[in-house]
Structure formats: structure tokens, C-alpha cells
Design an enzyme around this catalytic site. Structure first.
Site, PDB file in Angstrom:
ATOM      1  N   LYS A  91    -104.118 -20.142  48.518  1.00 20.84           N
ATOM      2  CA  LYS A  91    -105.005 -21.303  48.444  1.00 20.84           C
ATOM      3  C   LYS A  91    -106.177 -20.957  47.536  1.00 20.84           C
ATOM      4  CE  LYS A  91    -105.254 -25.355  50.655  1.00 20.84           C
ATOM      5  NZ  LYS A  91    -104.019 -26.150  50.763  1.00 20.84           N
ATOM      6  N   THR A 134    -100.545 -22.627  53.051  1.00 22.85           N
ATOM      7  CA  THR A 134    -101.827 -22.395  52.385  1.00 22.85           C
ATOM      8  C   THR A 134    -102.945 -23.140  53.125  1.00 22.85           C
ATOM      9  OG1 THR A 134    -101.615 -24.214  50.795  1.00 22.85           O
ATOM     10  CG2 THR A 134    -100.656 -22.094  50.167  1.00 22.85           C
ATOM     11  N   ASP A 135    -102.594 -24.199  53.818  1.00 20.40           N
ATOM     12  CA  ASP A 135    -103.582 -24.892  54.635  1.00 20.40           C
ATOM     13  C   ASP A 135    -104.074 -23.986  55.771  1.00 20.40           C
ATOM     14  OD1 ASP A 135    -104.787 -27.696  55.180  1.00 20.40           O
ATOM     15  OD2 ASP A 135    -104.035 -27.063  57.144  1.00 20.40           O
ATOM     16  N   PHE A 151    -126.096  -6.776  11.781  1.00 22.48           N
ATOM     17  CA  PHE A 151    -124.658  -6.555  11.591  1.00 22.48           C
ATOM     18  C   PHE A 151    -124.436  -6.308  10.106  1.00 22.48           C
ATOM     19  CE2 PHE A 151    -120.080  -7.932  11.375  1.00 22.48           C
ATOM     20  CZ  PHE A 151    -119.594  -6.843  12.079  1.00 22.48           C
ATOM     21  N   ARG A 207    -130.799 -10.930  13.008  1.00 27.68           N
ATOM     22  CA  ARG A 207    -130.138 -12.179  13.364  1.00 27.68           C
ATOM     23  C   ARG A 207    -130.421 -12.473  14.833  1.00 27.68           C
ATOM     24  NH1 ARG A 207    -123.678 -10.637  14.413  1.00 27.68           N
ATOM     25  NH2 ARG A 207    -124.117  -8.908  15.806  1.00 27.68           N
ATOM     26  N   GLN A 214    -120.755  -4.880  19.801  1.00 24.56           N
ATOM     27  CA  GLN A 214    -120.017  -3.772  20.383  1.00 24.56           C
ATOM     28  C   GLN A 214    -120.960  -2.658  20.860  1.00 24.56           C
ATOM     29  OE1 GLN A 214    -119.033  -5.551  17.748  1.00 24.56           O
ATOM     30  NE2 GLN A 214    -116.830  -5.370  17.358  1.00 24.56           N
ATOM     31  N   ASN A 257    -119.677 -13.866  21.322  1.00 22.00           N
ATOM     32  CA  ASN A 257    -120.792 -13.921  20.380  1.00 22.00           C
ATOM     33  C   ASN A 257    -121.073 -15.391  20.084  1.00 22.00           C
ATOM     34  OD1 ASN A 257    -122.665 -13.542  18.397  1.00 22.00           O
ATOM     35  ND2 ASN A 257    -121.448 -12.096  17.199  1.00 22.00           N
ATOM     36  N   HIS A 280    -122.569 -17.690  18.134  1.00 19.98           N
ATOM     37  CA  HIS A 280    -123.191 -17.641  16.815  1.00 19.98           C
ATOM     38  C   HIS A 280    -124.293 -18.687  16.661  1.00 19.98           C
ATOM     39  CE1 HIS A 280    -119.905 -14.985  15.888  1.00 19.98           C
ATOM     40  NE2 HIS A 280    -119.007 -15.925  16.081  1.00 19.98           N
TER      41      HIS A 280
END
Lengths: 273, 273, 273, 273
Positions: C11, C56-57, C150, C167, C209, C235, C237
Site C-alpha cells: 500500500k 493492502t487495505d 565552471f 555564476r 561535482q 543544476n 540553471h
């Protein structure tokens, strides 16, 4: 001093699936319903006096009970029944029922596949005297690979967009239309949808605006019972990728589909005598 | 015959981040902006004549250029500048700038963490003569574990909801308020937000409606420059789980948080002389 | 011939809110829980024989009943109790409990405000002999306005990205870490989160990284009981807007925040003896 | 001491639309592509040395350049080309290309309508020696109004679910299947999809599990080139509304469609010699 100048309340997103088993093949109706009431409910807000406050849980129960009794042949007829019922409850001056219908396509007599995110919509409002019905569709995503231009627009100090006589045009159609009083041939929505699609596909477009206008006219032509139609067309920009840095041309072939920002073009077209 | 009876167009979801580096520590403004114009644009729709159609791409460029020049101390002031500029373009009768501001909390002089999904909003509309400013917030999710009741409501054939004198009350606050003409002390939004939160927390609630009304009054009291305030409070139901089948009691302790359906309570409170 | 070679069922999205009222001030725990079981369930699939198939109940009910009895001081301890219980059901070889904890910030002794979309997570897996606990967080959105570069990356025929020494760096941190066997000081997650945030903010970054690696090391240093940590950093941007066409410079001040495409940097850092 | 024990990086959500205009009618391919690379990139993380770090922006450019040159007759073939190319870049040991294909239905030679949210998927992984291709689909939402039962399951102290011999069964199919080495007849995916749909519709179901197993077998039968298939079927519960308090019966006709919680049934079926 502060005064309560407007109020409305109700139950939203009531999820209702009705299966008609008495017919063969089975039929399914899948709706999401909102109930909203206006009326003389000021004391609920100002005094904590709930004696006039129909519980939103009761509204939900009412929707399910009506769904058992009503055939729901058309979502509009069902919404009218609900609006008229709620409008007669004590204190209610206006009842508004909004419904979204989620379409399913038949696979087999008892099995269905969801036909995407597109939805039929309706908003039914009753004030006890008069019922207004505004139906529509949303999430109908279309794209054409040619016959779309955008040129001749004004250029100022902030304009960098190049003119184009051939671009991709893509949008997600949202439309609502108002039915004339007394209209009840709600199955006509299919003809309206077809007219919108065909016009989008066939039109030699000078702008989203011009195509929108053609689509609206075609919809009015497709159903006499429509008084006016409103269209909201986001321009889902497909930007041509600059491949020149890689020594490649790009003859209108490779595009980036972007989500933000987007143009948004809206208008209403009204039938005139 | 079909006639164009209303139209509006513009650019939506222009994502703009401005970093102010001239100050220490750095400051960041994170906005999503929509520009929408009304005016004498009928021929764009009806004739495919784009000579008056300022490109939505130009609108986007204009936003970025203004962002470089304007300080954006308050999102409202920035939106006013944009609205006034666009209103002066040829053919424009009304310019509407909507902005959502995404708040960040400072971690360090040059680093920030997003403060959830809550957003500040503003809608600035100019028709050349007059500018209206409607600010607000949305996505402010709150919950109280006591001091919330709902009883004394009418019971009809569809009512099954039990009365309660103690329940969880949870909502996601959306509010918009209108500033008086000439108001410019936009930093007051913090006081309005605080008043909404404090009132939600402290109020002995007989209904969402009553709490809403108290919240609206408190917001008006917190800022003289607000003419009226509108609140939209979805009731995010927390249902008590029935543990009796498992031989357990549940003294208001274990709940299911549900998303559908939800109550929706809306009202406007207006300052009176 | 086709053979069932793996199966799992359970569930998902069990929404559980527990209010502790026996203490002052009230405390609230808000969880979304998934239960998944593996075991000797082949005949359910191949023969339609449900005699071994715990509904599942029933799993959902079990979660709510346990929530009443257990204190849920830490989501990990609660998940361990559930995993151990389910692992003892007939036929079960492995029980996996996943939980997301939605944090709330106290406003007042009985009122709370949601602290954004950030969530604590845990995945507890028991095979009857051994319990593994992997905790984490997701949706922690951060941004720094400087100290991110970078450059020095390889350039080939498809490279157009300019080098940059300054940046914006923005990401939404998802992290999971594995606790050593027998570890139970789960409140340490706060120290891990603080270490991640502080390192993100302070690091002079040569790449996502490198920052990721520093963050992972700091997290391991913040909690001896963590054996390894995995980080996933999209990332987000922020592209510098070219304002030159409008006669304006852009000294790292005006950016477009984009959602698509995004870089995705992932790694695992492991403690070594 | 902390050691980098695994890493992977790349570009995600590269949105690519290719229009083939050289044929009549026009054809359109709409893809979202993720590139992820593993290899000898440790120094990027540990030393901030980017000399081996192919920029994710370069990956994006490469995708667009390849899209211009390659026909993209099948998304799998295109992904294989990309995976093989990236695998040959310096330092790369494994390249993984994931693609989602968004289907469009033709309206007219140059116009299309989106066929819902359903998507075709593929994951192509190359290590330089061997290419593995795992294709699939997701978001295929189906419902059947009869021929679905769930009974005979074990009952314990936490079981309250009644047995049923007739219920609604609804799910959103996610499936992935592995093609045998050297397989290239990727148009077979349509036969697999048809087999999944037909089996879902026709099966007399004792459980989602049993239907899943039948669907998997049918898919394997539909395409010899599939080695194994995995299915993930959320059970989108439709709960019968209790209308008795309103004096109404409910002969399996009125349902609430719920989103949370949901059962989740998963398995893999493998072809055996």
C-alpha cells in the site's frame, strides 16, 4: 470598521464515477464536481452562528444521492438539477455547480482507456429564477507544422524577435461557451470540438489571434445554440535550434519545446443578430 | 454574424531573478511575471493585420531590460513601472502586470534557502489614468490542533456529519488585498501576513467562516492602507480514523489527511468609514 | 514459457497525522507511508489463489493502529516497528517501509505552519534477520550568488558553453544516507542537514561535482553513525540575460531561471576505516 | 576518511521536437531525453579538476546535432546512436540514454493532437562492448467495470475489507521490457501495448496480481524479441458510496474515485527456454 461585503462557500473536488450497468455495453461517467453557494450566510462569519450553514459534507452527500437517481445523460442536465436543488435550500440566493468530465474511450463492452488529460467542463448557475449554462473544454493540445506565420509586427527598442512566414504553432485549447436560454441539445459539444480542431488545422495563420478568431467563428457556426464563445490559447513556443556552430543547417526541422515563458492569447466572439 | 467582443494578450511566466551585488550582503529577488494588454487590437484577430501587435517576445525583453534599471525594492513598484510603460504603447488601453515573488531565506551573505511554496503576489492594472494595486499571498499552509469546532449546523435528509467541538483545522491561505490609491508602503505586507497567522492560531473557531472573518479584520487593522481583503480558505479535512475495529480508542490523536473533496470558504471584508 | 521471476506488492501513500495532546504544547507528526512486501506470493499471480495475500487495505489499517500505540518519536523507529511486524506475517520474506515526514514549524502551542515542500525520508527494510535504515531529505532548494565557477572543461565540436568564474549555483538537494547497524540516534538528521547547508553556502565551488563531494564529506563528519551518503543535485540553471541589444550591460545581475533542461550530478561518498 | 564510491552525471529533460518535412504528410517526433555518464570522473569531485568533465551543455548540443542527422525512425535507434557516441568520449565507461516519446495523433497532413499523457519510454545503456535496450510505456490509464474480484484473502485483527466478486478495477499501467541482444524491430511496441490492453480488458480477474501476470504473459507472446517484462500497476481504488443513510441502494453504480492511498502491485515475468 470592517464589513463582510461578499461571501461564498461550498464543497470542491467531489469525485464521482457512475457506472450504468442496466444497458449493454456498460457506460461510465467520470466527474469532478464543485458546489458553491451564496446567500444570507453573514452570521456564520460574523457571529459564529451556524444555524443557516448547510455543511459542505452534506453538499457532497447530496451530489452522490442525486447521482444514483439521475441518469446523467449529459453533465449539464445533472448540474442543472443540482443547482436548482441547492438554490431552494434556506438562505441560498445563488447556487453554482462546476463540473469537469473526464472522458474514457471504450476498449471492450466493460473496459475503457482514459483519453488523455482533456476534459469537458460546465458551469451552471441558478439564482432561483434563471439558470445559466456555460460549457467548455480544456487541455486539448494541438500542433501544426506549417501554415503559421508571424510577421509585420511593430519593432521598438526592445524587439529582437525575427519575422517568420513558417513556424510551428502549438497550444493547449481552453474554451468556454454560453448556451442560449432553454438550450438543451448538449451533445452538440462534439460538433463544437470538431469545429475548433478542424479550423486550427486548416487555417493559414498570420497570428495565434487570427486563428483564435477563426476557431471561435467556426464554433458558433457549428452550434446555433451557442451565444458566445471564449478561447484562451497559450502559445507553446517551439524554438528553432541554432545548429550553425556544429556546421549544420536547420531547415525548420529541429526545435526545443519550451514551457516558460509563453504567450497567452484570449478573446470572446459573440453571435450577433 | 460573429463579432469580437473582448480580447487580451500578453506574455506569461517570465522568470526573472535579480541579484543585487552592489550591497553586502547580496540580495536576491525571484519573480514570475505575466504581462497582459487590452486595447485596439481587433484587426490582429479579424484581418491578420499585425501592425499594432506588440510581440509578446518584446514584452518579455522589456521586463528584463526594466529589471536591470529598476531597483525592484518592492515587487509592487516594479509592476507599476511596467504597467505604466506598457499602457503608453500604441493602441494599449489597459496594461495588467501580475507578479509572484518566491521568497528565499538567507543562509549566509551570498547563499539562500527557498522558504517553501508560499508566494507573495501582486496584480497592478493601469488604464493610463489610474493604477490599481492588489497584493496578496498564496500557499501559506497552516494547521491548528484545537480551538476549532463545527456544530449547530442544519440537518437535512442528506446530512451525516457529526457535530464536533474539537477538530483539526488546516488550510492553505490565499489572500488578496487592495491598497488605497496612492499607498506605497508595500513592506506592510509582512504585518498583514503576521496578523493572518496570529489570528488563525489564536481564534476560538466556530467555523472556517468565522475564523476567516476574524483574519480579515485583523489584516485590515494591521495596515491602514488596505481598503479591502479577500480570503480563500480550502478546508483541508483531517478525518479521525476509526480504530474501534482493532480494539483501540482514538482520543483525537490519529487522523487521515485528505485532499479530495475539500470545503472552500471565501469572503471579502471591506473597510468602512 | 513465461515465469514469474520477481514480485512485490503493498500500500502506498498512506497519509497519517498524529497529534500528541498529552504534552504541552501539542506536537504533530505528519507522514506519508508506503508498505511493500516480498515473499512467497507466486500463487496469487499464477493461480489467482489469494489465501496468502494480505490485503493492502489491511496494511493501511495496521499502520493506523500502530500509530495509536507507538510514540513516533522518530519516523525511523516507527518504520522499524512496522517493518518487523510485517516481516513476521505468513509468507513475507522482506518488508520495506518508506516514509516521508512533512515538517511543520510551531506558531503557537497548538498551531503550526508548513515549512515548505522539503521532506525528511526514511526507507527501512527488514528480512527478519537484519534491518537496514536509509534516511534522507528531499526538496531542500538552495542558491548561492557567488563562489561558484565552471571552467577548464574539455571543448569539442559540440561545445558552445563559455567558461565562467562567477555564476549562480542553485539546486534542490536530495540526499539519502545509510545508518550503521544498531544506530538509533535519529535526531542527528538535523546535524546532517546543517552540514549540507553550511557546506553548500561556504564552498568555493569549481563545479557542482566538487561541491557535492564536500557536502557529502561534511555530512559524514557531522554524524559518526552514517556509513555512506548519496547526493543527487540537479543544476537549476540561471542563465545570464543578454541585454546588449537594449544598450544595457548585465554585470551578473539579471538571470532567467530555467527548469528544462537541467544538469544532474549524483554520487555516493562512503566512510572508510 | 570519506571516499567517492560511485558517481554519475549528465543532462536531463532535453526537449526535442523533430519535424520531417521531406515526406508528405509531415511527421513529428516529440522526445524528452536524459543523458547520464559514468567513468573516470573522480578528480572532478575530489580535486575540482574539470579537464575530463564533458559539460552537460555539450551533451545537450550533441543531442540536437544528432537529431538533425539521424532519421529517428525509432526512438530506440536514436538512443543507441547517442549511447554509442557518448561511450566513446574520453573517460566514459557507461553511457545511459533515457528517452520519453510523447505521442501525437494526426488530424490532417500538417496538424496533430496530443494523445494524452501516455508516453513511450526507452533506456539504452552502452558500456562500449554491449548495448542493452529496455523499452516501455507509462501513463496508460485503464478501467473495467466488471470481471474483477478480490476474495479469499487472509483475515487478521487488522482486516476490515469485505470480500467482493465484482468491483471496478482501474490502474495506470507502467511497463518496461528488455529486448534480446540484436533485436531491432522496435515497431513491435504497438503489438505489446495492444496485448496489455486486450488482456486487461478480457481477463476474469481474481486480483490485480493475477491480471498483471496474464498481461505480462500476453506481452511476451506478442513479441518474440522481448526477454522479460516488468509491470507496475497502482490500484486506483473506486470505493462504493454508502447511500443507505439517504434511503437509497447502490447496486455497484456510484463510486468515489480516490487517489490516496493506493495499492501498488509489481512483478517481472521472464521468458524461459
Amino acid at each position: 470598521m470592517a464589513v463582510l461585503t461578499w461571501n461564498r462557500y461550498g464543497k470542491s473536488s467531489v469525485r464521482l464515477v457512475k457506472v450504468r450497468r442496466t444497458t449493454e455495453p456498460h457506460e461510465i461517467v467520470d466527474l469532478t464536481i464543485d458546489v458553491a453557494l451564496e446567500g444570507t450566510f453573514d452570521k456564520v462569519y460574523t457571529d459564529g452562528d451556524n444555524s443557516a450553514c448547510l455543511a459542505t459534507d452534506t453538499m457532497k452527500n447530496t451530489v452522490y444521492a442525486f447521482a444514483r437517481v439521475e441518469p446523467i445523460d449529459h453533465v449539464e442536465s445533472f448540474a442543472v438539477k443540482l443547482a436548482e436543488y441547492f438554490c431552494e435550500r434556506p438562505g441560498v440566493s445563488t447556487a453554482c455547480i462546476q463540473a469537469a468530465e473526464h472522458p474514457w474511450t471504450r476498449l471492450q463492452p466493460h473496459a475503457f482507456v482514459r483519453s488523455g488529460d482533456e476534459e469537458w467542463t460546465t458551469t451552471v448557475t441558478s439564482n432561483g429564477d434563471r439558470v445559466s449554462i456555460v460549457s467548455g473544454l480544456r487541455g486539448l493540445v494541438v500542433l501544426k507544422t506549417t501554415d503559421s506565420a508571424f510577421s509585420g509586427f511593430p519593432r521598438d527598442q526592445f524587439t529582437t524577435l525575427p519575422e517568420t512566414r513558417d513556424r510551428i504553432l502549438a497550444t493547449s485549447i481552453t474554451s468556454t461557451w454560453t448556451y442560449a436560454d432553454g438550450f438543451s441539445d448538449f451533445g452538440k459539444r462534439d460538433a463544437i470540438r470538431s469545429a475548433l480542431l478542424k479550423t486550427f488545422a486548416d487555417h493559414k495563420s498570420e497570428s495565434v489571434q487570427q486563428t483564435l478568431y477563426e476557431m471561435g467563428q467556426a464554433a458558433l457556426a457549428a452550434c446555433d445554440g451557442v451565444r458566445d464563445i471564449q478561447l484562451s490559447l497559450p502559445n507553446r513556443h517551439h524554438l528553432l535550434v541554432d545548429l550553425a556552430p556544429f556546421g549544420l543547417d536547420n531547415p525548420n526541422e529541429i526545435f526545443v519545446a519550451t514551457e516558460q515563458p509563453f504567450g497567452l492569447i484570449e478573446a470572446r466572439i459573440t453571435r450577433q443578430a
